[in-house]
Design an enzyme around this catalytic site. Sequence first.
Site, PDB file in Angstrom:
ATOM      1  N   TYR A 266       0.828  -1.205   0.000  1.00 26.74           N
ATOM      2  CA  TYR A 266       0.000   0.000   0.000  1.00 26.74           C
ATOM      3  C   TYR A 266       0.862   1.254   0.000  1.00 26.74           C
ATOM      4  O   TYR A 266       2.082   1.189   0.187  1.00 26.74           O
ATOM      5  CB  TYR A 266      -0.960  -0.005   1.194  1.00 26.74           C
ATOM      6  CG  TYR A 266      -0.332   0.405   2.517  1.00 26.74           C
ATOM      7  CD1 TYR A 266       0.501  -0.452   3.217  1.00 26.74           C
ATOM      8  CD2 TYR A 266      -0.570   1.681   3.059  1.00 26.74           C
ATOM      9  CE1 TYR A 266       1.068  -0.064   4.430  1.00 26.74           C
ATOM     10  CE2 TYR A 266      -0.007   2.072   4.264  1.00 26.74           C
ATOM     11  CZ  TYR A 266       0.818   1.191   4.948  1.00 26.74           C
ATOM     12  OH  TYR A 266       1.379   1.575   6.129  1.00 26.74           O
TER      13      TYR A 266
ATOM     14  N   ARG B 123       8.199   3.666  -4.823  1.00 32.85           N
ATOM     15  CA  ARG B 123       8.272   2.775  -3.658  1.00 32.85           C
ATOM     16  C   ARG B 123       7.226   1.664  -3.767  1.00 32.85           C
ATOM     17  O   ARG B 123       7.477   0.524  -3.393  1.00 32.85           O
ATOM     18  CB  ARG B 123       8.093   3.572  -2.360  1.00 32.85           C
ATOM     19  CG  ARG B 123       8.309   2.708  -1.119  1.00 32.85           C
ATOM     20  CD  ARG B 123       8.338   3.524   0.154  1.00 32.85           C
ATOM     21  NE  ARG B 123       7.045   4.131   0.430  1.00 32.85           N
ATOM     22  CZ  ARG B 123       6.820   4.972   1.436  1.00 32.85           C
ATOM     23  NH1 ARG B 123       7.793   5.321   2.256  1.00 32.85           N
ATOM     24  NH2 ARG B 123       5.621   5.493   1.621  1.00 32.85           N
TER      25      ARG B 123
ATOM     26  N   ARG C   9      -8.132 -20.189  -0.839  1.00 28.25           N
ATOM     27  CA  ARG C   9      -7.167 -19.913   0.220  1.00 28.25           C
ATOM     28  C   ARG C   9      -6.125 -21.020   0.393  1.00 28.25           C
ATOM     29  O   ARG C   9      -6.375 -22.039   1.037  1.00 28.25           O
ATOM     30  CB  ARG C   9      -7.898 -19.684   1.552  1.00 28.25           C
ATOM     31  CG  ARG C   9      -6.938 -19.230   2.654  1.00 28.25           C
ATOM     32  CD  ARG C   9      -7.617 -19.101   3.996  1.00 28.25           C
ATOM     33  NE  ARG C   9      -6.654 -18.701   5.019  1.00 28.25           N
ATOM     34  CZ  ARG C   9      -5.797 -19.555   5.617  1.00 28.25           C
ATOM     35  NH1 ARG C   9      -5.794 -20.831   5.318  1.00 28.25           N
ATOM     36  NH2 ARG C   9      -4.929 -19.099   6.514  1.00 28.25           N
TER      37      ARG C   9
ATOM     38  N   HIS D 148      -1.692 -20.967   1.105  1.00 25.02           N
ATOM     39  CA  HIS D 148      -0.652 -19.992   1.421  1.00 25.02           C
ATOM     40  C   HIS D 148       0.181 -19.613   0.199  1.00 25.02           C
ATOM     41  O   HIS D 148       0.515 -18.454   0.001  1.00 25.02           O
ATOM     42  CB  HIS D 148       0.264 -20.527   2.528  1.00 25.02           C
ATOM     43  CG  HIS D 148      -0.364 -20.471   3.881  1.00 25.02           C
ATOM     44  ND1 HIS D 148      -1.500 -21.164   4.210  1.00 25.02           N
ATOM     45  CD2 HIS D 148      -0.030 -19.779   4.999  1.00 25.02           C
ATOM     46  CE1 HIS D 148      -1.834 -20.919   5.457  1.00 25.02           C
ATOM     47  NE2 HIS D 148      -0.957 -20.076   5.972  1.00 25.02           N
TER      48      HIS D 148
ATOM     49  N   LYS E  36       6.405  -1.837   2.141  1.00 24.35           N
ATOM     50  CA  LYS E  36       5.186  -1.220   2.694  1.00 24.35           C
ATOM     51  C   LYS E  36       4.036  -2.217   2.503  1.00 24.35           C
ATOM     52  O   LYS E  36       3.192  -2.088   1.625  1.00 24.35           O
ATOM     53  CB  LYS E  36       4.909   0.138   2.031  1.00 24.35           C
ATOM     54  CG  LYS E  36       4.080   1.053   2.929  1.00 24.35           C
ATOM     55  CD  LYS E  36       4.223   2.490   2.521  1.00 24.35           C
ATOM     56  CE  LYS E  36       3.249   3.436   3.220  1.00 24.35           C
ATOM     57  NZ  LYS E  36       3.297   3.455   4.669  1.00 24.35           N
TER      58      LYS E  36
ATOM     59  N   GLU F 110      12.202   2.832  14.336  1.00 26.62           N
ATOM     60  CA  GLU F 110      11.289   3.886  13.848  1.00 26.62           C
ATOM     61  C   GLU F 110      10.047   3.886  14.724  1.00 26.62           C
ATOM     62  O   GLU F 110       9.960   3.133  15.687  1.00 26.62           O
ATOM     63  CB  GLU F 110      10.943   3.642  12.372  1.00 26.62           C
ATOM     64  CG  GLU F 110      10.248   2.320  12.122  1.00 26.62           C
ATOM     65  CD  GLU F 110       9.900   2.066  10.658  1.00 26.62           C
ATOM     66  OE1 GLU F 110       9.821   3.010   9.862  1.00 26.62           O
ATOM     67  OE2 GLU F 110       9.684   0.887  10.322  1.00 26.62           O
TER      68      GLU F 110
ATOM     69  N   LEU G 171      10.963   1.465   7.292  1.00 28.58           N
ATOM     70  CA  LEU G 171      10.418   1.923   6.015  1.00 28.58           C
ATOM     71  C   LEU G 171      11.173   3.196   5.633  1.00 28.58           C
ATOM     72  O   LEU G 171      11.290   4.112   6.459  1.00 28.58           O
ATOM     73  CB  LEU G 171       8.922   2.230   6.150  1.00 28.58           C
ATOM     74  CG  LEU G 171       8.298   2.638   4.821  1.00 28.58           C
ATOM     75  CD1 LEU G 171       8.072   1.423   3.938  1.00 28.58           C
ATOM     76  CD2 LEU G 171       6.988   3.373   5.033  1.00 28.58           C
TER      77      LEU G 171
HETATM   78  N1  PDD Z   1       2.877   5.436   7.449  1.00 29.51           N
HETATM   79  N2  PDD Z   1       7.508   4.077   9.029  1.00 29.51           N
HETATM   80  C1  PDD Z   1       6.351   3.404   9.069  1.00 29.51           C
HETATM   81  C2  PDD Z   1       6.293   2.111   9.793  1.00 29.51           C
HETATM   82  C3  PDD Z   1       5.213   3.923   8.434  1.00 29.51           C
HETATM   83  O1  PDD Z   1       4.053   3.249   8.451  1.00 29.51           O
HETATM   84  C4  PDD Z   1       5.297   5.185   7.772  1.00 29.51           C
HETATM   85  C5  PDD Z   1       4.133   5.791   7.037  1.00 29.51           C
HETATM   86  C6  PDD Z   1       6.536   5.852   7.777  1.00 29.51           C
HETATM   87  C7  PDD Z   1       6.727   7.172   7.081  1.00 29.51           C
HETATM   88  O2  PDD Z   1       6.714   7.030   5.678  1.00 29.51           O
HETATM   89  P1  PDD Z   1       6.231   8.203   4.726  1.00 29.51           P
HETATM   90  O3  PDD Z   1       7.022   9.391   5.063  1.00 29.51           O
HETATM   91  O4  PDD Z   1       6.506   7.694   3.368  1.00 29.51           O
HETATM   92  O5  PDD Z   1       4.752   8.408   4.996  1.00 29.51           O
HETATM   93  C8  PDD Z   1       7.615   5.263   8.410  1.00 29.51           C
HETATM   94  C9  PDD Z   1       1.728   5.807   6.653  1.00 29.51           C
HETATM   95  C10 PDD Z   1       1.498   7.268   6.584  1.00 29.51           C
HETATM   96  C11 PDD Z   1       0.516   5.035   7.135  1.00 29.51           C
HETATM   97  O6  PDD Z   1       0.628   3.814   7.246  1.00 29.51           O
HETATM   98  O7  PDD Z   1      -0.546   5.633   7.378  1.00 29.51           O
END
Ligand code: PDD
Length: 283
Positions: free
Chosen positions: A30, A49, A97, A99, A143, A176, A200
Amino acid sequence: MILVQDQLKDQSEVRIDIEDRGYQFGDGVYEVVRIYNGQYFGMDEHLERLERSAKEIHMTLPYPIELLKTRLEKLAEANDINDGHVYLQITRGVAERTHQFPAEPTPFLVAYARKSPRPENKMREGITAITTEDIRWLRCDIKSLNLLGNVLGKQKAMDAKCDESIFIRSNDIVTEGSSTNVYILKDGEIFTHPANNFILNGITRRVVLELAEEAGITVHEKTFNKQELMDADEVIISSTTMEVTPVISIDGKQVGTGVPGKVARTLQEKFNERIDKLQSVKN
Ligand code: PDD
């Protein structure tokens, strides 16, 4: 209107199959992209990305990225979004379904746009955080729709009446936030976890690093531990939705002097200039 595959549709017309692999396995990727003044912020970087995330889980996008870009423009327009964001996900599609991947996957894309204000108060006043163990998998660079570790982390922060959880791996390294990247300032220099498989690589993070450089602030993409986090002069988080936001307390202890710091303010000002630039491109 929402985007389903390459068509804009009324949401009431759309049904999600119970055998969609996103629904059953979280098997998909996503993006969240911010819209300022009716313009997407960092769209090309988000789409790049997205392509990378898909590739890393061996999934092909349902159609070319250039077409997706034009569809997303239409989506924002159709919903008359001035300040808001778009959420976009692609799953490995519908299949019985099991895996393992289906023999012939049919990736399924859905995107919707929402109006959402900028987090003005939090950016001005700062947020509170807790630290918690980073229990996530070892491919946090993807992501992925699998966000349970992040969800549990965020809820833990909410239960503690805080805004964010800052994750710490079992080796004591700060990675993070549950949905944000984290930076510390020590003796005038910024430290943030390197962009590897443990975090991320945020699109906002990349902008923050550029802005810091512009401001003549040295940045180290280097790991730091919990003690260094607690002893920092400033702590800052960033994301598409939280932009650049200072952290004023962690685990109930104040960060620095307990108010947003100078470097956070400098980065916020510079971030605003980037947004204003976007506006002038439009006019
Ligand atoms: N989240 N780290 C994680 C685990 C994240 O889920 C996100 C973003 C970031 C920051 O990434 P960016 O600057 O590209 O938004 C770092 C989004 C906003 C979300 O899941 O809603």
